[in-house]
Design a protein around this motif. Structure first.
Motif, PDB file in Angstrom:
ATOM      1  N   LEU A 166      83.588  34.036  71.750  1.00  0.00           N
ATOM      2  CA  LEU A 166      83.036  35.379  71.061  1.00  0.00           C
ATOM      3  C   LEU A 166      83.785  34.940  69.812  1.00  0.00           C
ATOM      4  CD1 LEU A 166      82.064  38.790  73.213  1.00  0.00           C
ATOM      5  CD2 LEU A 166      80.722  36.781  71.708  1.00  0.00           C
ATOM      6  N   ASP A 167      84.258  35.737  68.709  1.00  0.00           N
ATOM      7  CA  ASP A 167      84.944  35.600  67.265  1.00  0.00           C
ATOM      8  C   ASP A 167      86.023  36.179  67.382  1.00  0.00           C
ATOM      9  OD1 ASP A 167      85.688  35.313  65.030  1.00  0.00           O
ATOM     10  OD2 ASP A 167      83.663  35.400  63.733  1.00  0.00           O
ATOM     11  N   MET A 168      87.025  36.290  67.601  1.00  0.00           N
ATOM     12  CA  MET A 168      88.518  36.967  67.733  1.00  0.00           C
ATOM     13  C   MET A 168      87.990  37.929  66.291  1.00  0.00           C
ATOM     14  SD  MET A 168      89.354  37.491  70.484  1.00  0.00           S
ATOM     15  CE  MET A 168      91.218  38.127  70.734  1.00  0.00           C
ATOM     16  N   SER A 169      88.101  37.732  65.332  1.00  0.00           N
ATOM     17  CA  SER A 169      87.832  38.267  63.799  1.00  0.00           C
ATOM     18  C   SER A 169      86.560  39.461  63.981  1.00  0.00           C
ATOM     19  CB  SER A 169      87.523  37.030  62.933  1.00  0.00           C
ATOM     20  OG  SER A 169      86.071  36.718  62.681  1.00  0.00           O
ATOM     21  N   VAL A 170      86.610  39.718  64.888  1.00  0.00           N
ATOM     22  CA  VAL A 170      85.327  40.585  65.065  1.00  0.00           C
ATOM     23  C   VAL A 170      86.223  42.061  65.309  1.00  0.00           C
ATOM     24  CG1 VAL A 170      83.078  41.974  65.699  1.00  0.00           C
ATOM     25  CG2 VAL A 170      82.987  39.397  65.092  1.00  0.00           C
ATOM     26  N   LYS A 231      75.799  30.990  76.308  1.00  0.00           N
ATOM     27  CA  LYS A 231      75.423  29.273  76.227  1.00  0.00           C
ATOM     28  C   LYS A 231      74.533  29.419  75.634  1.00  0.00           C
ATOM     29  CE  LYS A 231      79.035  28.156  79.424  1.00  0.00           C
ATOM     30  NZ  LYS A 231      79.337  27.821  80.981  1.00  0.00           N
ATOM     31  N   LEU A 232      73.445  29.892  75.791  1.00  0.00           N
ATOM     32  CA  LEU A 232      72.306  29.714  75.653  1.00  0.00           C
ATOM     33  C   LEU A 232      71.846  29.858  74.545  1.00  0.00           C
ATOM     34  CD1 LEU A 232      69.929  28.461  78.169  1.00  0.00           C
ATOM     35  CD2 LEU A 232      68.680  30.693  77.474  1.00  0.00           C
ATOM     36  N   LEU A 233      71.625  30.736  74.292  1.00  0.00           N
ATOM     37  CA  LEU A 233      71.701  30.734  73.052  1.00  0.00           C
ATOM     38  C   LEU A 233      72.794  29.931  71.424  1.00  0.00           C
ATOM     39  CD1 LEU A 233      70.573  33.920  71.711  1.00  0.00           C
ATOM     40  CD2 LEU A 233      72.583  34.871  71.358  1.00  0.00           C
ATOM     41  N   GLN A 234      73.872  30.062  72.112  1.00  0.00           N
ATOM     42  CA  GLN A 234      74.505  28.997  70.935  1.00  0.00           C
ATOM     43  C   GLN A 234      74.406  27.149  71.127  1.00  0.00           C
ATOM     44  OE1 GLN A 234      78.658  28.485  72.546  1.00  0.00           O
ATOM     45  NE2 GLN A 234      79.287  29.950  71.616  1.00  0.00           N
ATOM     46  N   LYS A 235      73.551  27.231  72.568  1.00  0.00           N
ATOM     47  CA  LYS A 235      72.574  25.780  72.109  1.00  0.00           C
ATOM     48  C   LYS A 235      71.355  26.053  70.688  1.00  0.00           C
ATOM     49  CE  LYS A 235      72.961  23.930  76.452  1.00  0.00           C
ATOM     50  NZ  LYS A 235      71.701  24.164  77.643  1.00  0.00           N
ATOM     51  N   THR A 236      71.246  27.050  70.701  1.00  0.00           N
ATOM     52  CA  THR A 236      69.578  26.945  69.834  1.00  0.00           C
ATOM     53  C   THR A 236      69.572  27.530  69.077  1.00  0.00           C
ATOM     54  OG1 THR A 236      69.315  29.479  71.251  1.00  0.00           O
ATOM     55  CG2 THR A 236      67.960  27.359  71.680  1.00  0.00           C
ATOM     56  N   ARG A 237      71.228  28.637  68.536  1.00  0.00           N
ATOM     57  CA  ARG A 237      71.332  28.426  67.248  1.00  0.00           C
ATOM     58  C   ARG A 237      73.128  28.942  66.828  1.00  0.00           C
ATOM     59  NH1 ARG A 237      70.294  34.671  66.866  1.00  0.00           N
ATOM     60  NH2 ARG A 237      69.015  34.985  68.655  1.00  0.00           N
ATOM     61  N   LYS A 238      73.411  29.096  66.121  1.00  0.00           N
ATOM     62  CA  LYS A 238      74.918  29.127  66.154  1.00  0.00           C
ATOM     63  C   LYS A 238      75.279  30.498  65.894  1.00  0.00           C
ATOM     64  CE  LYS A 238      79.235  26.856  64.315  1.00  0.00           C
ATOM     65  NZ  LYS A 238      79.506  28.279  65.471  1.00  0.00           N
ATOM     66  N   ILE A 239      75.688  31.103  66.324  1.00  0.00           N
ATOM     67  CA  ILE A 239      76.399  32.197  66.234  1.00  0.00           C
ATOM     68  C   ILE A 239      77.790  32.417  65.012  1.00  0.00           C
ATOM     69  CG2 ILE A 239      77.658  34.042  67.371  1.00  0.00           C
ATOM     70  CD1 ILE A 239      76.949  33.372  69.581  1.00  0.00           C
ATOM     71  N   SER A 240      76.631  33.794  63.936  1.00  0.00           N
ATOM     72  CA  SER A 240      77.455  33.962  63.483  1.00  0.00           C
ATOM     73  C   SER A 240      78.672  35.092  63.287  1.00  0.00           C
ATOM     74  CB  SER A 240      76.726  33.805  61.942  1.00  0.00           C
ATOM     75  OG  SER A 240      75.731  34.679  62.765  1.00  0.00           O
ATOM     76  N   PRO A 241      78.995  35.456  62.604  1.00  0.00           N
ATOM     77  CA  PRO A 241      79.949  36.836  62.961  1.00  0.00           C
ATOM     78  C   PRO A 241      79.148  38.075  63.010  1.00  0.00           C
ATOM     79  CG  PRO A 241      81.353  35.950  61.198  1.00  0.00           C
ATOM     80  CD  PRO A 241      79.984  34.545  61.519  1.00  0.00           C
ATOM     81  N   GLU A 242      78.593  37.564  61.757  1.00  0.00           N
ATOM     82  CA  GLU A 242      77.073  38.966  61.940  1.00  0.00           C
ATOM     83  C   GLU A 242      76.454  39.333  62.768  1.00  0.00           C
ATOM     84  OE1 GLU A 242      75.452  42.098  60.373  1.00  0.00           O
ATOM     85  OE2 GLU A 242      76.957  40.423  59.314  1.00  0.00           O
ATOM     86  N   ASN A 243      75.982  38.041  63.776  1.00  0.00           N
ATOM     87  CA  ASN A 243      75.535  37.906  65.135  1.00  0.00           C
ATOM     88  C   ASN A 243      76.479  38.899  65.553  1.00  0.00           C
ATOM     89  OD1 ASN A 243      73.029  37.018  64.752  1.00  0.00           O
ATOM     90  ND2 ASN A 243      73.206  34.837  64.761  1.00  0.00           N
ATOM     91  N   GLU A 244      77.404  38.422  65.522  1.00  0.00           N
ATOM     92  CA  GLU A 244      77.609  39.167  66.945  1.00  0.00           C
ATOM     93  C   GLU A 244      78.181  40.403  66.636  1.00  0.00           C
ATOM     94  OE1 GLU A 244      82.311  37.425  68.088  1.00  0.00           O
ATOM     95  OE2 GLU A 244      81.185  35.219  67.566  1.00  0.00           O
ATOM     96  N   LYS A 245      77.997  40.377  65.547  1.00  0.00           N
ATOM     97  CA  LYS A 245      78.454  42.146  65.498  1.00  0.00           C
ATOM     98  C   LYS A 245      77.410  42.909  65.952  1.00  0.00           C
ATOM     99  CE  LYS A 245      80.000  42.813  61.031  1.00  0.00           C
ATOM    100  NZ  LYS A 245      80.892  42.444  60.083  1.00  0.00           N
ATOM    101  N   ARG A 246      76.042  41.718  65.709  1.00  0.00           N
ATOM    102  CA  ARG A 246      74.944  43.036  66.748  1.00  0.00           C
ATOM    103  C   ARG A 246      74.813  42.325  67.876  1.00  0.00           C
ATOM    104  NH1 ARG A 246      69.494  41.086  64.692  1.00  0.00           N
ATOM    105  NH2 ARG A 246      69.518  43.340  66.210  1.00  0.00           N
ATOM    106  N   VAL A 247      76.028  42.041  68.898  1.00  0.00           N
ATOM    107  CA  VAL A 247      76.060  41.719  70.020  1.00  0.00           C
ATOM    108  C   VAL A 247      77.161  42.586  70.550  1.00  0.00           C
ATOM    109  CG1 VAL A 247      77.415  39.966  71.758  1.00  0.00           C
ATOM    110  CG2 VAL A 247      76.004  38.574  70.054  1.00  0.00           C
ATOM    111  N   PHE A 248      77.667  42.847  69.185  1.00  0.00           N
ATOM    112  CA  PHE A 248      78.602  43.869  70.295  1.00  0.00           C
ATOM    113  C   PHE A 248      77.828  45.544  69.741  1.00  0.00           C
ATOM    114  CE2 PHE A 248      81.610  41.416  71.348  1.00  0.00           C
ATOM    115  CZ  PHE A 248      82.805  41.669  72.311  1.00  0.00           C
TER     116      PHE A 248
END
Ligand code: ADP
Length: 841
Positions: A166-170, A231-248
């Protein structure tokens, strides 16, 4: 509670039964509380307690389906988590509930239940010994660890691996990292399981794992599952920080450390992503473009908002309301004029004029469906069937019916809602009504538009104007909704007791239909056709069990009620039905026709009631007590200085006594009986006219002097009730009363009158003639004196009333006095005038 031994929870804990989430130690979860037991726990324990200890409660997952929640206590899950309630928020909308923010401390096991009501209290055994947990996560494996050490190490590593993806800047990710490093390793399974996206079932497994090994074993697969998903998700699309915000995204977990990962949108667990559900509903609500745009914007904000923010609940409530509103749901009109006529006739006796107008209205609607016609406003005393006609209209149209009570509404936000700026803001009654009926074309009955108030919070009448105006109401904007809602399909009907207090602008929009009171005969018919059958049914009785003869009904109407409508009459029947229901249930008869038989029956308690039970006068007195009203008119007119007037009130017509007396004094006039200004003026006018004409009418003062007021004080009193009486129509009555006092003659005992007077002795027309005459008829008056110019109003009266009464129309006071006294009044131009009196002039 935090001593050297670590956290010690009380051995007796009140238990919160949680339907929606599983609390694990170390996390903070928001619980919505609305079941009775949980509500009691909050109000009687949390809100009353003063010590820190009283904020500790146990949270027990309740696996039973909340839909099938009954009064019985469900079998409880054996293990729960003790936690501190760190925040309690109460709200009354949409229904009373609390929201609790609880931070989990440690597991406990329920040893025994101490009580179930008002909330559950249990003897518990603490399972986690928190003081043992000392190993900061980074310190590696300690010697004693063995298998446990390995497990915990592996768990830690896996968590770090997840973090690495995950992106530590989040900020949330960074915070998680810090927690991972600072928390004792033993707490990790609990904390991580509540942070990552896990279903309630999985959380329950972690909760039930009492030993640490077990806990690590249960939580580890959940962690790896997330990594794989990612991992699966990363394969299909690049996780952007924006996505990660949603992840959290901060859903259930609430505040730290219990935030949740939402690693994978496809991962729909049983918990269900309620925001996603909401989003689906937003799209499915078929709302207009503008509203949809607002909703989507709010949804976007909601997703970014931590649940702990009060605004979260506000936004959530708003969206819930938006999706519930019937934007494009309507019922189909099924109008058949023939059927409508039958239905109206079946439901209501009499009121022919009103029914005719309603049918016309409906017929026009049938011909032209998009009718922007007038708004019907039924005006009349209470209990004459205004609401009930409104209900019938809805039924004939096949529409939903909703009544909006406007009595006492003095704040425009009652109509138009509160702005969504503070907790407790809500939509107005119109939008709320639409939500209740769930269709956009109901019949709305605006009840009591004449009782709208006015205050600093704006004028509700102005808001109502907007609602009723066909030019504006297709885009009615409630402050709470803040988007337009189309009200043009709603059929509005208004009711009022009087038009006098309806704001003029509002009155202008409406077509007023007068619904006058009923005559005695009409009431008897209504009673036997509608009220009695209704009451019997409501009380579970049949005509075979209870019979109320017509003359009993008449006695109830005249001795127990005094009203223009039939509402208290209906209540009296209710009282009779209740009394009889008791007798029927007891298997015992009430007093019946014959007093002697009644005695024997009363003595014999076991005797079954003789069916049907007939309510005669004796039984009536038994049930309703002594008569409340008596025909008092004739009794009170036994002294000079009393006259009967007719008054109009919003509750219908009434008879009004005027009494006068005189005593030695200096010509002062005293008025009592809650009078308004106009009435006081009438009294002065009357005295002036009588003084001016004293000679003509042979009026004298107490010692026979020619000026009735000389050396005399006069007291005028208007008895009956502390209600303010005002209006000019008592003029003729005051004159008659004083003429009687000054001449020492009695006013005819069966006469009542109404009319405004002028200084020159003319009688001016007044309003409310029909109601007044009905009141006179009710009170047993035989002769009614009216202003000449009111003659036309008599046509509206029912034929039997006209036949029973003798009407005298008067253009001047001469004629009034002449009709009010037996044998006329001296000094008048009538045949009864004595010639020698005229010569005295
Ligand atoms: P309002 O709205 O005028 O105050 P309601 O409509 O509530 O009065 O009427 C009170 C009761 O009297 C209702 O149960 C209604 O059905 C009954 N009622 C009034 N007028 C009639 C009538 N003409 N025929 C039958 N029932 C009537």
């Amino acid at each position: 509670m935090a001593s050297d031994n670590g956290i010690q929870i009380p051995s007796r804990l009140p238990l919160l039964l949680s339907h929606e989430g599983v609390l694990l130690p170390g996390s903070t979860v928001r619980f919505s509380v609305d079941s009775p037991r949980n509500m009691h726990l909050v109000s009687q324990r949390l809100l009353r307690g003063t010590s820190l200890k009283s904020t500790i409660i146990g949270v027990i997952p309740n696996t039973r389906d909340p839909e099938h929640d009954t009064d019985d206590l469900p079998t409880l899950h054996k293990i729960g988590t003790a936690g501190i309630a760190v925040q309690v928020v109460g709200s009354n909308w949409p229904k009373p509930h609390y929201t609790l923010l609880i931070t989990g401390l440690c597991r406990f096991r329920v040893s025994s239940l101490l009580k179930e009501r008002p909330f559950v209290l249990a003897e518990v055994e603490q399972l986690d010994k928190l003081e043992q947990y000392t190993t900061p996560a980074t310190e590696g494996v300690t010697a004693k660890d063995g298998e446990l050490g390995e497990l915990s190490h592996k768990f830690y590593q896996t968590a770090v691996q997840l973090l690495g993806m995950l992106d530590m800047s989040v900020p949330v990710v960074a915070k998680f990292r810090r927690l991972l490093d600072s928390l004792p390793r033993e707490t990790l399974p609990d904390v991580v399981a509540s942070m990552i996206r896990t279903s309630n079932k999985e959380k329950l497994q972690v909760l039930d794992a009492v030993t640490l090994e077990d806990r690590f074993k249960k939580a580890l697969p959940m962690l790896t599952k997330q990594i794989e998903g990612l991992k699966l998700l990363q394969k299909t699309r690049k996780i952007s920080p924006e996505n990660e915000k949603r992840v959290f995204s901060v859903r259930k977990g609430g505040v730290l450390p219990g935030r949740q990962f939402n690693l994978d949108e496809e991962d729909e667990d049983e918990d269900g992503d309620d925001i996603a559900v909401l989003e689906k509903k937003v799209h499915g609500a078929k709302m207009p473009e503008a509203a949809l745009r607002v909703c989507l914007k709010e949804l976007k904000r909601l997703k970014k908002m931590p649940q702990s923010m009060p605004e979260f609940a506000l936004t959530r409530n708003y969206l819930d309301l938006m999706v519930e509103l019937p934007w494009s749901k309507s019922t189909k009109d099924c109008l058949d004029i023939q059927a409508a006529r039958t239905l109206l006739d079946n439901d209501h006796y009499a009121m022919e004029k009103l029914k005719k107008r309603v049918l016309e209205y409906l017929a026009v609607r049938q011909l032209k469906t998009s009718l922007k016609g007038p708004i019907l406003c039924f005006v009349g005393p209470p209990g004459v069937g205004k609401t009930s006609v409104g209900r019938s209209i809805a039924r004939t149209l096949g529409r939903e019916f909703h009544r909006i009570a406007l009595g006492g509404v003095c704040d425009q936000s009652d109509i138009r809602g509160h702005r969504r700026t503070y907790v407790g803001s809500m939509p107005g009654r119109i939008i709320n009504g639409l939500k209740t009926v769930a269709v956009n074309n109901p019949v709305f009955l605006l009840d009591e538009v004449d009782k709208l108030g006015k205050s600093l919070q704006g004028d509700p009448a102005a808001a109502l104007l907007e609602v009723l105006d066909p030019e504006q109401n297709h885009s009615f904007t409630d402050h709470y909704l803040n988007v337009a809602f189309d009200l043009s399909q709603v059929l509005f009907i208004a009711t009022a007791n009087t038009t006098a207090t309806i704001p003029p602008a509002l009155l202008d929009r409406m077509e007023v239909l007068q619904v006058p009171g009923y005559t005695q005969e009409e009431k008897v018919e209504i009673a036997h056709r509608h009220l009695i059958p209704n009451q019997l049914e409501q009380h579970g009785l049949t005509p075979q069990q209870l019979h109320i003869p017509q003359d009993t009904t008449q006695a109830i109407i005249s001795s127990y009620t005094r009203e223009a409508g039939v509402r208290s009459l209906e209540r009296k029947f209710g009282a009779i039905c209740r009394a009889v229901a008791v007798k029927v249930a007891e298997g015992q008869s009430v007093t019946t026709t014959d007093a002697s038989t009644s005695e024997t029956q009363q003595g014999d308690k076991a005797a079954p009631p003789e069916m049907p039970i007939v309510i005669d006068h004796v039984a009536l007195k038994d049930i309703l007590g002594p008569p409340l009203f008596e025909m008092e008119v004739s009794e009170r007119l036994t002294l000079p200085g009393v006259a009967v007037g007719l008054a109009w009130t919003p509750l219908g017509g009434e008879i009004l006594f005027v009494e006068a007396s005189r005593m030695e004094g200096e010509g002062q006039l005293t008025l009592t009986g809650q009078l308004g200004d106009v009435m006081k003026e009438s009294a002065h006018l009357a005295i002036s006219w009588l003084r001016a004409n004293a000679k003509t009418y042979q009026l004298t003062n107490m010692v026979g002097g020619p000026d009735p007021l000389e050396g005399t004080d006069i007291h005028l009193h208007f008895p009956a009730g502390a209600v303010t009486k005002d209006g000019p129509s008592a003029g003729v009555t005051i004159v008659t009363c004083l003429a009687s006092l000054f001449s020492g003659r009695l006013v005819r005992s069966d006469v009542a009158m109404t009319g405004e007077i002028t200084l020159r002795g003319l009688v001016l027309p007044v309003g409310g003639i029909k109601d007044k005459v009905l009141a006179a008829h009710r009170a047993g008056v035989r002769r009614v004196i009216l202003p000449k110019r009111n003659e036309k109003d008599l046509e509206e009266l029912p034929a039997n009333v006209r036949a029973n009464l003798d009407f005298v129309t008067a253009a001047n006071l001469d004629e009034v006095l002449n009709a009010a006294f037996d044998g006329g009044f001296p000094g008048t131009t009538s045949t009864h005038t004595q010639p020698q009196l005229t010569s005295k002039l």
